[in-house]
Design a protein around this motif. Structure first.
Motif: not given
Length: 158
Positions: A111, A114-117, A122, A126, A149-153
């Motif tokens: 991670a 970028e995301r707090s999911w 995530s 992804r 990028r979408a998943a913040g990974t």
């Protein structure tokens, strides 16, 4: 030479010195961003595993029992492999941060903050975007695909 350059700190113009620099990752070794070849090798190994499991499911009658013609069998196995790949990826990435193929080539998923999911969300985002292929082949200077990028990974080396 400025003090900043002598101390080794990255100046703003050095933002793209190597993959992962903008993310604060090391240039090489554990925690660095692996090359595309290594990641593709891990993906290929995971896909081979999914194909073998799909073929085994077909041969044991778990899927495709109603296939009327031999021409229906290859797409059936291929589509089953995609579902198996997605399920394995989501489960293994959620539990271990890597998959069988990625582990064999020394790649894990980390991670970026970028995301707090939740991690499961995530990994699901992804994986589903990776299965669409196009988001994975469009990537930035850190070689992070749109799915990452979408998943913040980010993919990192072990």
């Amino acid at each position: 030479m400025s003090d900043e350059r002598r101390s080794g700190a990255a100046a703003p113009e050095d933002d793209f010195r190597y993959r992962g620099n903008r993310l604060g990752l090391p240039e090489s070794g554990p925690g660095s961003v692996p090359g595309v070849g290594r990641r593709l090798a891990g993906l290929a190994l995971d896909w081979i595993l999914a194909m073998l499991l799909a073929l085994a499911a077909y041969r044991t009658g778990l899927v495709g029992a109603g296939a009327a013609t031999p021409a229906e069998i290859p797409p059936l196995i291929s589509n089953t492999a995609l579902v198996v790949y997605a399920a394995l990826s989501i489960a293994l990435l959620t539990l271990f941060g890597t998959t069988v193929g990625r582990r064999l080539v020394g790649v894990g998923i980390t991670a970026t903050g970028e995301r707090s999911w939740p991690w499961f969300v995530s990994m699901t985002v992804r994986t589903l975007l990776l299965c669409l292929v196009i988001p994975a082949v469009i990537y930035d200077r850190d070689t992070r695909g749109l799915h990452d990028r979408a998943a913040g990974t980010v993919a990192t080396r072990f």
